[in-house]
Scaffold this active site. Sequence first.
Site, PDB file in Angstrom:
ATOM      1  N   SER A  68      13.478  -2.274  37.402  1.00 29.15           N
ATOM      2  CA  SER A  68      12.552  -2.633  36.425  1.00 29.15           C
ATOM      3  C   SER A  68      11.895  -4.209  36.577  1.00 29.15           C
ATOM      4  O   SER A  68      12.603  -4.691  37.368  1.00 29.15           O
ATOM      5  CB  SER A  68      13.452  -2.706  34.939  1.00 29.15           C
ATOM      6  OG  SER A  68      13.933  -1.535  34.889  1.00 29.15           O
TER       7      SER A  68
HETATM    8  N1  SAH Z   1      18.679  -0.937  36.498  1.00 29.66           N
HETATM    9  C1  SAH Z   1      18.313  -0.439  38.021  1.00 29.66           C
HETATM   10  C2  SAH Z   1      17.250   0.459  37.769  1.00 29.66           C
HETATM   11  C3  SAH Z   1      17.326   1.833  37.386  1.00 29.66           C
HETATM   12  S1  SAH Z   1      16.254   3.269  37.413  1.00 29.66           S
HETATM   13  C4  SAH Z   1      18.020  -1.600  38.967  1.00 29.66           C
HETATM   14  O1  SAH Z   1      18.268  -2.714  38.308  1.00 29.66           O
HETATM   15  O2  SAH Z   1      17.591  -1.413  39.912  1.00 29.66           O
HETATM   16  C5  SAH Z   1      17.135   4.356  36.820  1.00 29.66           C
HETATM   17  C6  SAH Z   1      18.215   4.741  37.636  1.00 29.66           C
HETATM   18  O3  SAH Z   1      19.101   5.722  36.730  1.00 29.66           O
HETATM   19  C7  SAH Z   1      18.124   5.520  38.599  1.00 29.66           C
HETATM   20  O4  SAH Z   1      18.762   5.121  39.817  1.00 29.66           O
HETATM   21  C8  SAH Z   1      18.571   6.975  38.496  1.00 29.66           C
HETATM   22  O5  SAH Z   1      18.826   7.842  39.523  1.00 29.66           O
HETATM   23  C9  SAH Z   1      19.477   6.673  37.580  1.00 29.66           C
HETATM   24  N2  SAH Z   1      19.848   7.716  36.364  1.00 29.66           N
HETATM   25  C10 SAH Z   1      19.355   8.779  35.920  1.00 29.66           C
HETATM   26  N3  SAH Z   1      19.745   9.634  35.253  1.00 29.66           N
HETATM   27  C11 SAH Z   1      21.222   9.077  35.484  1.00 29.66           C
HETATM   28  C12 SAH Z   1      22.460   9.875  34.757  1.00 29.66           C
HETATM   29  N4  SAH Z   1      22.232  10.977  34.003  1.00 29.66           N
HETATM   30  N5  SAH Z   1      23.420   9.049  35.100  1.00 29.66           N
HETATM   31  C13 SAH Z   1      23.529   7.954  35.879  1.00 29.66           C
HETATM   32  N6  SAH Z   1      22.308   7.624  36.335  1.00 29.66           N
HETATM   33  C14 SAH Z   1      21.142   8.249  36.293  1.00 29.66           C
END
Ligand code: SAH
Length: 224
Positions: A68
């Site tokens: 993000s």
């Molecule tokens: N906070 C992260 C950005 C995350 S992007 C950072 O600082 O880099 C969102 C993430 O959520 C992705 O890696 C995606 O694979 C994960 N995601 C999506 N659905 C999910 C679920 N049901 N359980 C766990 N992770 C999930």
Amino acid sequence: MSKSLSDNLWAKQRRDMVRHQLMSRGITDQRVIDVMRIIPREIFLPDEHRHLAYEDRAVPIGLDQTMSQPYIVARMTELIAVDSSHRILEIGTGSGYQTAILASLAAQVISIERHENLLECAKKNLTRLQLDNIKFILSDGSLGLPTHAPFHRILVTAAGPAIPHALSDQLADGGRLVMPVGDMKEQTLHCVQRHGQQLHHTRSIRCRFVKLIGQQGWPESTID
Ligand code: SAH
């Protein structure tokens, strides 16, 4: 370029990001400001995107996922109001950058990711920072982690159509959850606070996140 020179250049970009992207937009929590001045965002990015570390935008981390925008990380961290006694559940480890911020402010972070490759990469990144209060779980985070509940704070960094009941059920009394909620294109940051059996909902800013894919998020069939 020598390592100390390049470290100084990153540190300058980090200070500028805090001033021009966070403080100028109303981030006032000094603990959030201090930690975002310290955590090196650049080490969480793949080589080809490292130069974008302090840009005012989300940055690709592979597998169609993104880290993000710094302002959104700061706003979410401010909204969940972490303190050093908290046990936090984070859904969506991604690169591990937000995990590092939370782990620097809280007692413990349990972070769940559904992509094994991202989780392994995040673990490596976080080892470099020697943060030893993080537990990593590979699973569907839309269901939370009932065996470890309740949590003082729950932060979801992927967007769903609604707040999963599994997650609000796992909030401790007085606990707080922050998550982007909306359709697949645009969302609003929602904040939920538990007072006994009552859940108090408020809304913050508009945002755009990748999808929460799981039993209480969007179905796998919606992956682009
Ligand atoms: N906070 C992260 C950005 C995350 S992007 C950072 O600082 O880099 C969102 C993430 O959520 C992705 O890696 C995606 O694979 C994960 N995601 C999506 N659905 C999910 C679920 N049901 N359980 C766990 N992770 C999930």
